[in-house]
Design a protein around this motif. Structure first.
Motif, short mmCIF file in Angstrom:
data_model
loop_
_atom_site.label_atom_id
_atom_site.label_comp_id
_atom_site.label_asym_id
_atom_site.label_seq_id
_atom_site.Cartn_x
_atom_site.Cartn_y
_atom_site.Cartn_z
N ILE A 56 32.74 43.18 53.28
CA ILE A 56 34.01 43.51 52.64
C ILE A 56 35.02 42.45 53.05
O ILE A 56 35.22 42.19 54.24
N PHE A 57 35.62 41.80 52.06
CA PHE A 57 36.67 40.82 52.30
C PHE A 57 38.02 41.52 52.17
O PHE A 57 38.34 42.08 51.11
N TYR A 58 38.79 41.48 53.24
CA TYR A 58 40.07 42.20 53.28
C TYR A 58 41.19 41.21 53.60
O TYR A 58 41.10 40.46 54.57
N GLY A 59 42.21 41.19 52.76
CA GLY A 59 43.33 40.30 53.02
C GLY A 59 44.34 40.34 51.90
O GLY A 59 44.09 40.90 50.84
N PRO A 60 45.50 39.72 52.10
CA PRO A 60 46.56 39.73 51.08
C PRO A 60 46.15 38.94 49.86
O PRO A 60 45.17 38.19 49.88
N PRO A 61 46.89 39.08 48.76
CA PRO A 61 46.56 38.34 47.53
C PRO A 61 46.60 36.84 47.75
O PRO A 61 47.39 36.33 48.55
N GLY A 62 45.74 36.13 47.01
CA GLY A 62 45.78 34.67 47.03
C GLY A 62 45.21 34.01 48.26
O GLY A 62 45.50 32.85 48.53
N SER A 79 20.40 37.83 42.05
CA SER A 79 21.21 38.09 40.85
C SER A 79 22.62 38.45 41.30
O SER A 79 22.80 39.13 42.32
N PHE A 80 23.61 38.01 40.55
CA PHE A 80 24.99 38.27 40.92
C PHE A 80 25.69 38.96 39.76
O PHE A 80 25.65 38.48 38.62
N THR A 81 26.31 40.09 40.05
CA THR A 81 27.05 40.80 39.01
C THR A 81 28.38 41.25 39.59
O THR A 81 28.51 41.46 40.80
N GLN A 82 29.37 41.39 38.72
CA GLN A 82 30.73 41.68 39.16
C GLN A 82 31.33 42.83 38.37
O GLN A 82 31.13 42.93 37.16
N VAL A 83 32.05 43.72 39.06
CA VAL A 83 32.82 44.77 38.40
C VAL A 83 34.20 44.82 39.04
O VAL A 83 34.38 44.42 40.19
N ASN A 84 35.16 45.31 38.29
CA ASN A 84 36.50 45.51 38.82
C ASN A 84 36.73 47.01 38.92
O ASN A 84 36.61 47.74 37.93
N ALA A 85 37.07 47.46 40.11
CA ALA A 85 37.18 48.90 40.36
C ALA A 85 38.30 49.57 39.57
O ALA A 85 38.31 50.80 39.44
N LEU A 113 26.27 42.74 44.23
CA LEU A 113 27.31 43.37 43.41
C LEU A 113 28.67 43.09 44.04
O LEU A 113 28.95 43.53 45.15
N PHE A 114 29.49 42.34 43.31
CA PHE A 114 30.85 42.07 43.77
C PHE A 114 31.79 43.08 43.14
O PHE A 114 31.89 43.19 41.92
N ILE A 115 32.49 43.84 44.00
CA ILE A 115 33.43 44.87 43.52
C ILE A 115 34.84 44.42 43.89
O ILE A 115 35.24 44.48 45.06
N ASP A 116 35.58 43.96 42.90
CA ASP A 116 36.96 43.55 43.14
C ASP A 116 37.84 44.79 43.21
O ASP A 116 37.67 45.73 42.43
N GLU A 117 38.77 44.80 44.17
CA GLU A 117 39.68 45.93 44.39
C GLU A 117 38.90 47.22 44.66
O GLU A 117 39.16 48.27 44.07
N ILE A 118 37.97 47.13 45.58
CA ILE A 118 37.08 48.26 45.88
C ILE A 118 37.85 49.50 46.31
O ILE A 118 37.38 50.63 46.16
N HIS A 119 39.05 49.32 46.85
CA HIS A 119 39.84 50.48 47.28
C HIS A 119 40.24 51.37 46.11
O HIS A 119 40.65 52.52 46.32
N GLY A 142 32.65 43.68 48.71
CA GLY A 142 33.88 44.34 48.29
C GLY A 142 35.08 43.46 48.61
O GLY A 142 35.08 42.74 49.61
N ALA A 143 36.07 43.47 47.75
CA ALA A 143 37.32 42.73 47.99
C ALA A 143 38.47 43.72 47.89
O ALA A 143 38.53 44.52 46.96
N THR A 144 39.37 43.67 48.86
CA THR A 144 40.49 44.62 48.86
C THR A 144 41.70 44.03 49.56
O THR A 144 41.56 43.28 50.54
N THR A 145 42.87 44.37 49.06
CA THR A 145 44.12 44.01 49.73
C THR A 145 44.55 45.10 50.71
O THR A 145 45.49 44.92 51.47
N GLU A 146 43.85 46.24 50.65
CA GLU A 146 44.19 47.37 51.52
C GLU A 146 43.25 47.44 52.72
O GLU A 146 42.10 47.01 52.64
N ASN A 147 43.74 47.99 53.80
CA ASN A 147 42.91 48.11 55.00
C ASN A 147 41.68 48.95 54.69
O ASN A 147 41.79 50.14 54.38
#
Length: 440
Positions: A56-62, A79-85, A113-119, A142-147
């Motif tokens: 899980i990658f956690y940090g502010p935008p950008g 295989s790589f696939t992406q979804v936006n939560a 599976l890459f889940i953007d904004e998993i929160h 997972g990628a999230t701006t939230e803890n």
């Protein structure tokens, strides 16, 4: 990919925002985050060896969360696939899982599976993924701006490694801006634009560690600024200021950053730093924080950290809370600044909070009885029960004090409230000592 899809992808690449086009494709191109992708770091080795586990990658935008996911996509054999939560539902996840199971069963190929904004996934969606992450059907990014420790299912979290990404340093933002000006393939190099040194310094600072913010400003500046007589688009400090008119403050009222800023605000007042207190107050107000929430926290601090060292502190905090209710913004910011600076400069004592904490612990662990002479005597027959007999009325004695047992016998001799030596509490300490000495 057929010819139509290939042409479509190329068109999208050309039309994509600069920040997206300039996104690195390899680890070596990534700017910043060396604390997790330096050559001796776990994540670097895992990506290079194609042995990534769920992360899980956690940090502010950008700061590069999606960038790292794309780098992994470019380097992995899986295989790589992406979804936006924000838009994906359970049906989408079921389709991903089905394809992943087929890939694994027929070809022995793993799926990332890459889940953007998993929160943004609810508990049910996160629970659905759990068994497939656990049995290796999916490797989750997972990628999230939230803890994530607040927002992600504990079971899913325990099967992932959390990497925290930090805001980019000013020199790192500077590197990306210069890359945008010189890269002819993915950047704006073909536009023959140049940026003045002071404008470069300004943008790299004002971006606040957000690479996307800086690159968006660069793109806007180049696309909207007319060429000079020398045929070059000059990005001056004035142009740069227009393209990023207001520093983007990362303050999410509903996210963990909300708790970080209020924590810093409280700790600054507790630490007697009025400058820091007013700064964090401004940051909250700038981000749209509810002034009533700020006022409530100040009232708590007035008792918890100042107490009787300055009894006026609570009065100031309560008055501020009432005033902001009646006045509203923007004038409320003045009231809150006055109260915050007062509380920060007040002498400190945590004697009150220590007293109630110790007393609560005593109540929890010790069974006691109110001494008979202190028990209620406002009814007929109290004498037969021995209630109120022998009670000494304090105002009948010198200094309005008389030595008498007040604590229950079971905890006699205990001390809960111990006044400090700062501010008015020093007077309280001396007064207690004086009356006890005169009446012994």
């Amino acid at each position: 990919m057929d010819l139509f899809e290939y042409a479509k992808s190329k068109t999208l690449d050309r039309e994509s925002p600069l920040a997206s086009r300039l996104r690195p494709r390899t680890l070596e191109e990534v700017v910043g985050q060396q604390h997790i992708i330096g050559k001796d770091k776990l994540l670097y080795r895992a990506i290079k060896a194609d042995k990534l586990t769920s992360v899980i990658f956690y940090g502010p935008p950008g700061t590069g969360k999606t960038t790292l996911a794309k780098v992994i996509a470019n380097t992995t054999s899986a295989s790589f696939t992406q979804v936006n939560a924000t838009v994906a539902g359970k049906k989408d996840l079921e389709e991903v899982v089905k394809k992943a199971q087929d890939q694994l069963g027929m070809y022995g190929k793993k799926t990332i599976l890459f889940i953007d904004e998993i929160h943004r996934f609810n508990k049910g969606q996160q629970d659905y993924l759990l068994p497939f992450v656990e049995d290796g059907t999916l490797i989750m990014i997972g990628a999230t701006t939230e803890n994530p420790y607040f927002e992600v299912n504990g079971a899913l979290l325990s099967r992932s490694v959390v990497f925290e990404l930090m805001p980019l340093k000013q020199e790192e933002i500077r590197t990306l801006i210069l890359r945008a000006f010189t890269d002819r393939e993915k950047g704006m190099g073909s536009y023959h634009a140049a940026i003045d040194e002071d404008a470069l310094d300004f943008l790299s600072d004002i971006a606040g560690g957000d690479a996307r913010n800086a690159l968006n400003a660069v793109e806007l500046g180049i696309l909207t600024t007319p060429r000079s007589e020398d045929g070059i688009i000059h990005i001056t400090l004035e142009v740069a200021s227009e393209c990023i008119q207001k520093r983007t403050i990362r303050y999410d009222r509903d996210g963990d950053n909300h708790y970080d800023i209020i924590s810093a605000f409280i700790k600054s007042m507790r630490g007697s730093d009025p400058d820091a207190a007013v700064y964090y107050l401004a940051k909250m107000l700038y981000g749209g924080e509810d002034v009533r929430f700020i006022a409530r926290r100040m009232m708590i601090l007035a008792s918890e950290d100042i107490g009787n060292a300055d009894p006026m502190a609570l009065t100031v905090a309560v008055s501020a809370a009432q005033a902001v209710e009646r006045v509203g913004m923007p004038e409320s910011q003045i009231i809150l600044a006055q109260a915050a600076s007062y509380l920060a400069c007040a002498p400190k004592s945590n004697a009150a909070v220590n007293a109630i904490s110790a007393a609560m612990e005593s109540v929890r662990t010790t069974r006691t009885t109110v001494p008979p002479h202190l028990q209620d005597a406002h009814y007929g027959g109290h004498e037969k029960l021995g209630h109120g007999i022998g009670y000494k009325y304090a105002h009948d004695y010198p200094n309005h004090y008389v030595e008498q047992q007040y604590l229950p016998s079971e905890i006699l001799g205990e001390h809960f409230y111990i006044p400090g030596d700062l501010g008015y509490e020093r007077n309280i300490k001396e007064y207690l000592k004086m009356i006890r000495e005169k009446n012994t």
